[in-house]
Design an enzyme around this catalytic site. Sequence first.
Site, PDB file in Angstrom:
ATOM      1  N   PHE A   1       0.812  -1.276  -0.117  1.00  0.00           N
ATOM      2  CA  PHE A   1      -0.103  -0.071  -0.030  1.00  0.00           C
ATOM      3  C   PHE A   1       0.876   1.327   0.030  1.00  0.00           C
ATOM      4  CE2 PHE A   1      -2.307  -2.974   2.847  1.00  0.00           C
ATOM      5  CZ  PHE A   1      -3.131  -3.598   1.627  1.00  0.00           C
TER       6      PHE A   1
ATOM      7  N   THR B   1      -1.233  -8.099  -5.121  1.00  0.00           N
ATOM      8  CA  THR B   1      -1.798  -7.664  -6.100  1.00  0.00           C
ATOM      9  C   THR B   1      -2.407  -8.561  -7.199  1.00  0.00           C
ATOM     10  OG1 THR B   1       0.306  -6.895  -6.844  1.00  0.00           O
ATOM     11  CG2 THR B   1      -1.272  -5.186  -5.822  1.00  0.00           C
TER      12      THR B   1
ATOM     13  N   ARG C   1      -7.338  -2.420 -21.084  1.00  0.00           N
ATOM     14  CA  ARG C   1      -7.677  -4.027 -21.041  1.00  0.00           C
ATOM     15  C   ARG C   1      -7.318  -4.569 -19.696  1.00  0.00           C
ATOM     16  NH1 ARG C   1      -7.139  -6.972 -25.631  1.00  0.00           N
ATOM     17  NH2 ARG C   1      -5.848  -5.231 -26.581  1.00  0.00           N
TER      18      ARG C   1
ATOM     19  N   GLN D   1      -8.649  -5.661  -6.599  1.00  0.00           N
ATOM     20  CA  GLN D   1      -7.931  -4.672  -6.295  1.00  0.00           C
ATOM     21  C   GLN D   1      -8.880  -3.529  -6.352  1.00  0.00           C
ATOM     22  OE1 GLN D   1      -4.165  -3.496  -6.528  1.00  0.00           O
ATOM     23  NE2 GLN D   1      -4.646  -5.439  -5.304  1.00  0.00           N
TER      24      GLN D   1
ATOM     25  N   LYS E   1      -3.976  -0.761 -18.213  1.00  0.00           N
ATOM     26  CA  LYS E   1      -3.666   0.220 -17.290  1.00  0.00           C
ATOM     27  C   LYS E   1      -3.792  -0.431 -16.108  1.00  0.00           C
ATOM     28  CE  LYS E   1      -6.264   3.989 -19.688  1.00  0.00           C
ATOM     29  NZ  LYS E   1      -6.693   5.153 -19.818  1.00  0.00           N
TER      30      LYS E   1
ATOM     31  N   VAL F   1      -4.862  -0.776 -12.090  1.00  0.00           N
ATOM     32  CA  VAL F   1      -6.270  -0.487 -11.167  1.00  0.00           C
ATOM     33  C   VAL F   1      -6.031  -0.314  -9.741  1.00  0.00           C
ATOM     34  CG1 VAL F   1      -7.729  -1.691 -12.786  1.00  0.00           C
ATOM     35  CG2 VAL F   1      -6.568  -3.065 -11.157  1.00  0.00           C
TER      36      VAL F   1
ATOM     37  N   GLU G   1      -4.974   1.536  -7.583  1.00  0.00           N
ATOM     38  CA  GLU G   1      -5.296   2.577  -6.844  1.00  0.00           C
ATOM     39  C   GLU G   1      -6.578   3.489  -7.150  1.00  0.00           C
ATOM     40  OE1 GLU G   1      -1.510   4.813  -7.080  1.00  0.00           O
ATOM     41  OE2 GLU G   1      -0.828   3.926  -5.462  1.00  0.00           O
TER      42      GLU G   1
END
Lengths: 313, 754
Positions: free
Chosen positions: B251, B479, B636, B646, B709, B711, B713
């Site tokens: 985190f 993650t 994607r 996430q 891309k 995810v 955060e």
Amino acid sequence: MKPFTYERASDAKAAVQAAVETPGARFIAGGTNLLDLMKLEIEQPQHLIDVGRLPMATIEDTADGGLRIGAMASNTKVAADARVRSRYRVLSQAIVSGASGQLRNKASTGGNLLQRTRCPYFYDTSKPCNKRQPGAGCAALEGHIRESAILGASRACIAVHPSDMAVALVALDASVETLTPSGETRSFPLMELHRLPGETPHLETHLIPGELITAVVLPPLPEGGQQYRKARDRASYATAHASVAVVGGRIALGGLAHKPWRAADAEAALASGATAEEAMGVELKDATLRDENAFKVPLATRLVAATLREAAQ
Amino acid sequence: MSSVQDWEAPNPVKDNRSGLIGKGVDRYEGPLKVTGAAPYAYEVTPPSPPAYGVMVGAEIATGRITGVDTVEAEAAPGVLAVWTHRNVPAQPPRGTKAHPRSTSGSRPALESDRVTYFGQPVAFVVADTLENATAAAKLVRLTYTAADPDVDFPHRLDAAGMPPGEQDTEIGDFEAGFAASDVKLDETWTTPIQNHCQMEPCASVAWWEGGKCIAHTSVQMVKPAQHGLAETLGIGRDDVHLLTRYIGGGFGGKGQTYDDLTLAALAARALGRPVKVAFTRQQMMHGTIHRPATIQRVRLGAGADGRLNAMSLMTWTHCQRDGAFTEHASNFARNLYAAPNRLTGHRLVKLDLPHAGAMRAPGEASGTLSLECAMDELAEKLGLDPIELRIRNEPEVDPENGRPFSMRQLVRCMKEGAQLFGWDRRLPTPGQVRDGRWLVGLGMAAAIRGNFLLPAKCSFSVDADGVITVRQGMTDIGTGTYTVLAQIAAETLGVPLGKVVVEIGDSELPPAPGSGGQFGAATAGSAALAAGMNLRQAIAELAVADPGSPLHGGDPNAVTFQDGVVALENRSETLAELVRRAAPAGLTVEGEIRPAQDAQKWSQQTYGAHFCEVGVDPVSGEVRVRRMLGVFAAGRILNAKTARSQLTGGMIWGVASALHEGNAPDLRYGSLLGQDLGNYLVTVQADVGELDAIMLDEVDDKANPMGIKGVGELGNSGAGAAVANAIYNACGVRVRDYPITPDKLLPGLIAKGW
């Protein structure tokens, strides 16, 4: 953690005997609070007497129609007991609103009563605390915390008792059975178990050294509705800002004092026709407030009013 | 240098012939984790029995250590060493870089008698067992001269200055535009300090093999950890082998290493045996970084038509006196809504608190808690639906830098979310819906978070069994890195997932920047794709050059890879057969990704819309989330399951920011009140009812060769604001001081007559 010796008691009498004879001895049952405190060296027993496996976990009907709950009955067992759920549902509600499922599985009835405050200054050993070290002072007094007491607090301590179960038991007029160091069984109202802090906040109960809680006894099914209600930041594993147990005309309050608080003045006012708000005004007239905990006055008042309504339904 | 145009070409991830990309594949390391076979750093078994180190934290916030008495501690059972600043082995001064290209300078432990924050490690005890070390640590007697800590953030704004190297961003004339607006809002929000509370506290084990230090630690970025340790130990960078195989949450709090690593390595060297050191849960609260508190002033000016004419978000925040971190809570506002007159910036106060640093969605997580509530308030002033207000202020290009958006599907997120959530059931007037004892309200907020691509390398190997091994100095902080790398490898080489091995978390593997800023999957994955493409090429060339292969003599560029078979039209053999025969020792190739030189021509963000239904108990002021839905557009999606986890995890953190989390300093001591998970409340299962995250179909071909891309955060951004807006809709009370706890909500409820 300080080194300590350990024994598993063979029976209650031997446990009490060992407690009297061994300096620095403490009973341990579920250990859900004591072990945490030992790791932080807030509790430093030299000897642990494990009473957790003593055959005192049964829940039995009493001759007069009440229930006798063995001190080693787990919180989970008590909350799930069919007789508790049907006749003393306020107790079941209170227990399941405390701690978490895992803790309730381990925590005993006697241990729940004897758990210690969650005041953050009690846990931070870099700060003065009269509970940890009598005479050291109280860091919470000038600390900005919401968790402090508004009733019965002293200049030595403003900690609150964290138990939910005990609040319901006080409203139920439960009594405590103990085995004293002299080998006698004694019984007294649970309401008289805990002390207010006064100048000696390290003394939290009226148990005499070595005395072991063996049972909690519920009187016969009380008249009137029952309801427990607890207000807290999150839905699980959080202590009460304020909580209320209503059993018929009896009211007990949690999260407000160094002990589960029987609202006798409010009960009397209600009995003579006062509204809940008026009754709580009487009960809280001597409340000592700080900026951070003043919200407990309206909160407790509103909870009592709402809980009385719910209990009556 | 590459161009984004180079990324438009087809590749196996885009083709997705086996359908592995996007599939909700189970976690690669899941069985290891649930059976306890995936050791965290502290659980790694060293080659010989370890000693155990325990740190002692300072009990003052600012001052000097004047007296050290370790006699009792040294005499305690099992004690092997007791260190303070007086006898710790020499380390180069903080920040030293003996090697100019080190990504991190030295981080000496116990460096001096100076104490700069409460809980700062000031002494260290090593013993034969953890219990002996813990007991002896309590016997270290330190005396201090302490000064009064300067930690009262809200009352020290007079000391706030411009963060180093920054200036306010102003477009147009904000003050004039605001003054001339028909409808104005000027409100201030506050957010508290938050602690990361990772499941796994920071911990390390280190030992030495000759002159080389082997260290397992829990860290999000491998190279800076390796370099920083080497600089601290005064040895060559290659003389540190740093590993971080499995990590129990990061985190942002593990974006750096702490004294556990330094002290483990120093003690292992001094004692000639492995040493384990861990922070306790209580020590984590002060000894590692936190998300700092903020005070945010939002001013919005709009015309009666709901178009923003002026927009400002100014943030005041704090960092440690010796620190340099700024919580950039205003930055996201530069890209979110159109308005001709704009002013954003930050002011920083240095305090005697522990170090501020990055926490999940730094900037957005705090900043959306103000601006996204301000938009809700403005919508009410204008008599507009909050979604309609946002649509009316949807920019065509980035409102500050004028760049086109690579992709921007914020409006679609809001519209689809509204439909799925039943937003039309929201009554604009608060306090109209009751369900038993609960007042029920709906709220929404937008989500935005930047997307990034950093340089990274990766290697791919194939062995004689046809097994593909991915190797990368990347991390998986829970993650899903292991899993998505396996998916990319399997899809690229046309093998089943069971034929892929992933090795990460090791400084001796090809470097990747690690996990942070939600750049991990795109960065590590793009490097993996590049390496995979290079391996395909190597295998194809091997096949066509091998007289024993049915593909011999063919065009290597026409070779296909599927189901573990390499084929050229109707000629084929298994990958394993080919390698076993033609390259029995296997093949290993590397690949790398670099940002495209023209990537900065586009404004690149991820977007989302949060919808929340809360119940407010008007008697007690308690709030519970009944339903929550997030709809996100983030390129994607590589793995529907890990991406959803996430996003929902981020959303739950948003609930925590709105309702639960916060740590207040004690102004007298400079310490934080919440020092364990009983007194520092994070959201628990019972606090969240229905929860779902939907990911829109999207491919952002300006982002990287895969069009993916981040995810990690995005889910956190805006989620808390949706909760706060739902609270207002439920009961008509706005609380702008987070978290919204019963004590803060109750006065408003009473005033409203509830």
